[in-house]
Design a protein around this motif. Structure first.
Motif, PDB file in Angstrom:
ATOM      1  N   PHE A 133       0.841  -1.190   0.000  1.00 52.83           N
ATOM      2  CA  PHE A 133       0.000   0.000   0.000  1.00 52.83           C
ATOM      3  C   PHE A 133       0.882   1.248   0.000  1.00 52.83           C
ATOM      4  CE2 PHE A 133      -2.640  -3.331   1.743  1.00 52.83           C
ATOM      5  CZ  PHE A 133      -3.848  -3.127   1.083  1.00 52.83           C
ATOM      6  N   ASP A 134       0.416   2.271  -0.713  1.00 52.84           N
ATOM      7  CA  ASP A 134       1.154   3.539  -0.788  1.00 52.84           C
ATOM      8  C   ASP A 134       0.924   4.400   0.458  1.00 52.84           C
ATOM      9  OD1 ASP A 134       1.986   2.835  -3.390  1.00 52.84           O
ATOM     10  OD2 ASP A 134       0.072   3.551  -4.189  1.00 52.84           O
ATOM     11  N   VAL A 135      -0.277   4.262   1.026  1.00 48.42           N
ATOM     12  CA  VAL A 135      -0.633   5.008   2.243  1.00 48.42           C
ATOM     13  C   VAL A 135      -1.371   4.058   3.184  1.00 48.42           C
ATOM     14  CG1 VAL A 135      -2.074   6.865   3.207  1.00 48.42           C
ATOM     15  CG2 VAL A 135      -0.839   7.257   1.063  1.00 48.42           C
ATOM     16  N   VAL A 136      -1.042   4.114   4.469  1.00 44.06           N
ATOM     17  CA  VAL A 136      -1.798   3.383   5.502  1.00 44.06           C
ATOM     18  C   VAL A 136      -2.286   4.413   6.514  1.00 44.06           C
ATOM     19  CG1 VAL A 136      -1.732   1.607   7.293  1.00 44.06           C
ATOM     20  CG2 VAL A 136      -0.361   1.317   5.203  1.00 44.06           C
ATOM     21  N   PHE A 137      -3.604   4.399   6.765  1.00 43.23           N
ATOM     22  CA  PHE A 137      -4.182   5.313   7.758  1.00 43.23           C
ATOM     23  C   PHE A 137      -4.681   4.470   8.932  1.00 43.23           C
ATOM     24  CE2 PHE A 137      -8.079   7.965   9.006  1.00 43.23           C
ATOM     25  CZ  PHE A 137      -7.338   8.767   9.861  1.00 43.23           C
ATOM     26  N   ILE A 138      -4.068   4.659  10.089  1.00 45.52           N
ATOM     27  CA  ILE A 138      -4.398   3.866  11.288  1.00 45.52           C
ATOM     28  C   ILE A 138      -5.300   4.702  12.185  1.00 45.52           C
ATOM     29  CG2 ILE A 138      -3.446   2.700  13.313  1.00 45.52           C
ATOM     30  CD1 ILE A 138      -0.835   2.293  11.708  1.00 45.52           C
ATOM     31  N   ASP A 139      -6.563   4.248  12.342  1.00 45.49           N
ATOM     32  CA  ASP A 139      -7.548   5.046  13.086  1.00 45.49           C
ATOM     33  C   ASP A 139      -8.595   4.124  13.717  1.00 45.49           C
ATOM     34  OD1 ASP A 139      -8.876   7.249  14.093  1.00 45.49           O
ATOM     35  OD2 ASP A 139      -9.963   7.670  12.237  1.00 45.49           O
ATOM     36  N   ALA A 140      -8.127   3.096  14.446  1.00 44.23           N
ATOM     37  CA  ALA A 140      -9.076   2.169  15.075  1.00 44.23           C
ATOM     38  C   ALA A 140      -8.856   2.175  16.589  1.00 44.23           C
ATOM     39  CB  ALA A 140      -8.910   0.788  14.464  1.00 44.23           C
ATOM     40  N   ASP A 141      -8.839   1.007  17.215  1.00 45.49           N
ATOM     41  CA  ASP A 141      -8.640   0.914  18.668  1.00 45.49           C
ATOM     42  C   ASP A 141      -7.162   1.145  18.998  1.00 45.49           C
ATOM     43  OD1 ASP A 141      -8.294  -1.437  17.180  1.00 45.49           O
ATOM     44  OD2 ASP A 141      -8.413  -2.689  18.965  1.00 45.49           O
ATOM     45  N   LYS A 142      -6.900   2.181  19.781  1.00 42.13           N
ATOM     46  CA  LYS A 142      -5.505   2.616  20.010  1.00 42.13           C
ATOM     47  C   LYS A 142      -4.638   1.589  20.750  1.00 42.13           C
ATOM     48  CE  LYS A 142      -7.263   6.101  18.027  1.00 42.13           C
ATOM     49  NZ  LYS A 142      -7.437   6.004  16.598  1.00 42.13           N
ATOM     50  N   PRO A 143      -5.210   0.766  21.665  1.00 42.89           N
ATOM     51  CA  PRO A 143      -4.337  -0.227  22.313  1.00 42.89           C
ATOM     52  C   PRO A 143      -3.655  -1.159  21.314  1.00 42.89           C
ATOM     53  CG  PRO A 143      -6.382   0.001  23.543  1.00 42.89           C
ATOM     54  CD  PRO A 143      -6.557   0.795  22.266  1.00 42.89           C
ATOM     55  N   ASN A 144      -4.285  -1.360  20.162  1.00 40.60           N
ATOM     56  CA  ASN A 144      -3.684  -2.249  19.152  1.00 40.60           C
ATOM     57  C   ASN A 144      -2.772  -1.523  18.167  1.00 40.60           C
ATOM     58  OD1 ASN A 144      -4.513  -4.876  19.803  1.00 40.60           O
ATOM     59  ND2 ASN A 144      -6.584  -4.480  19.024  1.00 40.60           N
ATOM     60  N   ASN A 145      -2.511  -0.237  18.387  1.00 38.28           N
ATOM     61  CA  ASN A 145      -1.647   0.507  17.453  1.00 38.28           C
ATOM     62  C   ASN A 145      -0.280  -0.149  17.232  1.00 38.28           C
ATOM     63  OD1 ASN A 145      -3.476   2.476  16.755  1.00 38.28           O
ATOM     64  ND2 ASN A 145      -2.148   4.177  17.296  1.00 38.28           N
ATOM     65  N   PRO A 146       0.375  -0.693  18.281  1.00 37.56           N
ATOM     66  CA  PRO A 146       1.666  -1.338  18.022  1.00 37.56           C
ATOM     67  C   PRO A 146       1.548  -2.480  17.006  1.00 37.56           C
ATOM     68  CG  PRO A 146       1.448  -0.869  20.358  1.00 37.56           C
ATOM     69  CD  PRO A 146       0.100  -0.591  19.732  1.00 37.56           C
ATOM     70  N   GLY A 147       0.494  -3.289  17.135  1.00 37.46           N
ATOM     71  CA  GLY A 147       0.280  -4.373  16.169  1.00 37.46           C
ATOM     72  C   GLY A 147      -0.026  -3.846  14.779  1.00 37.46           C
ATOM     73  N   TYR A 148      -0.781  -2.771  14.718  1.00 36.11           N
ATOM     74  CA  TYR A 148      -1.113  -2.182  13.405  1.00 36.11           C
ATOM     75  C   TYR A 148       0.144  -1.643  12.720  1.00 36.11           C
ATOM     76  CZ  TYR A 148      -5.922  -2.492  15.103  1.00 36.11           C
ATOM     77  OH  TYR A 148      -7.115  -2.948  15.600  1.00 36.11           O
ATOM     78  N   LEU A 149       1.045  -1.082  13.530  1.00 34.22           N
ATOM     79  CA  LEU A 149       2.290  -0.573  12.947  1.00 34.22           C
ATOM     80  C   LEU A 149       3.108  -1.720  12.342  1.00 34.22           C
ATOM     81  CD1 LEU A 149       4.211   1.842  12.468  1.00 34.22           C
ATOM     82  CD2 LEU A 149       5.346   1.188  14.604  1.00 34.22           C
ATOM     83  N   GLU A 150       3.153  -2.815  13.082  1.00 34.18           N
ATOM     84  CA  GLU A 150       3.916  -3.980  12.589  1.00 34.18           C
ATOM     85  C   GLU A 150       3.358  -4.452  11.241  1.00 34.18           C
ATOM     86  OE1 GLU A 150       4.306  -8.489  14.001  1.00 34.18           O
ATOM     87  OE2 GLU A 150       4.331  -7.034  15.643  1.00 34.18           O
ATOM     88  N   TRP A 151       2.031  -4.532  11.147  1.00 36.39           N
ATOM     89  CA  TRP A 151       1.419  -4.968   9.882  1.00 36.39           C
ATOM     90  C   TRP A 151       1.564  -3.915   8.789  1.00 36.39           C
ATOM     91  CZ3 TRP A 151       0.688  -9.605   8.339  1.00 36.39           C
ATOM     92  CH2 TRP A 151       0.525 -10.614   9.272  1.00 36.39           C
ATOM     93  N   ALA A 152       1.490  -2.656   9.183  1.00 35.70           N
ATOM     94  CA  ALA A 152       1.669  -1.592   8.186  1.00 35.70           C
ATOM     95  C   ALA A 152       3.049  -1.709   7.552  1.00 35.70           C
ATOM     96  CB  ALA A 152       1.480  -0.224   8.837  1.00 35.70           C
ATOM     97  N   LEU A 153       4.040  -2.028   8.366  1.00 30.94           N
ATOM     98  CA  LEU A 153       5.402  -2.171   7.820  1.00 30.94           C
ATOM     99  C   LEU A 153       5.486  -3.351   6.855  1.00 30.94           C
ATOM    100  CD1 LEU A 153       7.543  -1.224  10.906  1.00 30.94           C
ATOM    101  CD2 LEU A 153       7.829  -0.302   8.602  1.00 30.94           C
ATOM    102  N   ARG A 154       4.767  -4.434   7.185  1.00 28.92           N
ATOM    103  CA  ARG A 154       4.799  -5.610   6.289  1.00 28.92           C
ATOM    104  C   ARG A 154       4.074  -5.355   4.982  1.00 28.92           C
ATOM    105  NH1 ARG A 154       3.768 -11.119   9.749  1.00 28.92           N
ATOM    106  NH2 ARG A 154       4.688 -10.392  11.674  1.00 28.92           N
ATOM    107  N   LEU A 155       3.098  -4.441   5.027  1.00 28.82           N
ATOM    108  CA  LEU A 155       2.215  -4.247   3.864  1.00 28.82           C
ATOM    109  C   LEU A 155       2.547  -2.974   3.081  1.00 28.82           C
ATOM    110  CD1 LEU A 155      -1.089  -5.366   5.613  1.00 28.82           C
ATOM    111  CD2 LEU A 155       0.010  -6.547   3.705  1.00 28.82           C
TER     112      LEU A 155
END
Ligand code: SAM
Length: 222
Positions: A133-155
């Motif tokens: 993905f060219d852009v990732v916008f993370i705006d869901a449940d904040k406690p899971n932000n670390p996990g979302y960052l990890e997946w954003a890096l993979r994707l």
């Protein structure tokens, strides 16, 4: 300075630079009528997301946290006709409202909304080989932000932009003693970004009709 003053200034800028239109109005009205909380980005924030996606020359966007699809519409409008935006939403009712809002805005061919906890959907995207993905916008449940960052890096790929919303939390992000899971989530998210050699980033505090909060912006460099 007060919320009333920030709201007045937002109204001034939004009227000139990020005006609403029937599809955005309808998305907000349908979301409110369906009982969704008013947790969508403000119009000038939606426009900022759109500008960032355009500056990126984005063809693909991943959004984590759809709600009624308001930010989805702003972002999808940055994409070319053959672009693709995948938005992940845990709540089936929100996803249904968002699909209707996106379709009304004429973006049904660009946007796909996937229902379920994002940490379940993200590995499936990787398995399917979707992205980068060219852009990732993370705006869901904040406690899971670390996990979302990890997946954003993979994707993503070098050159992609990762945006995290609501990272200031009325200033509580600076409180190292906070036991609030949302604050702890955004603090860990920020620390992981800082430690990650593949990212260069900043975070900006904002005030406006949504109160006092802010964004983190991270460019994937390697
Ligand atoms: C702040 S709202 C999103 C607002 C939207 N991005 C906008 O600006 O229009 C957060 C959304 O994340 C969703 N959410 C919460 N936990 C989630 C999870 N684990 N996986 C996916 N979505 C989640 C909520 O249901 C809610 O709709």
């Amino acid at each position: 300075m007060s919320l009333a003053q920030w709201t007045k200034v937002d109204a001034y800028f939004n009227g000139l630079l990020a005006p609403s239109d029937p599809d955005l109005d309808a998305a907000l009205e349908h979301s409110a009528a369906s009982g969704l909380p008013p947790h969508q980005v403000a119009p000038n924030q939606g426009k900022l997301l759109q500008l960032l996606a355009r500056i990126q020359g984005a063809r693909t966007v991943l959004e984590i946290g759809t709600l009624g699809g308001y930010s989805t519409i702003w972002l999808a409008r940055a994409l070319p006709e053959d672009g693709r935006l995948i938005s992940l939403e845990a709540d089936p009712e929100c996803a249904e409202v968002a699909r209707a809002n996106v379709a009304r805005a004429g973006l049904g061919n660009v946007v796909e909304i996937r229902t379920g906890p994002a940490l379940d959907s993200l590995p499936r995207l990787a398995e399917e080989g979707v992205g980068p993905f060219d852009v990732v916008f993370i705006d869901a449940d904040k406690p899971n932000n670390p996990g979302y960052l990890e997946w954003a890096l993979r994707l993503t790929r070098p050159g992609s932009l990762i945006i995290g919303d609501n990272v200031v939390r009325d200033g509580a992000v600076a409180d190292s003693e906070s036991t609030d899971p949302k604050v702890r989530g955004v603090r860990r998210f920020t620390e992981l970004i800082a430690e990650e050699p593949r990212l260069t980033a900043t975070a900006i505090q904002t005030v406006g009709e949504k109160g006092y909060d802010g964004f983190a912006l991270a460019l994937v460099t390697g």
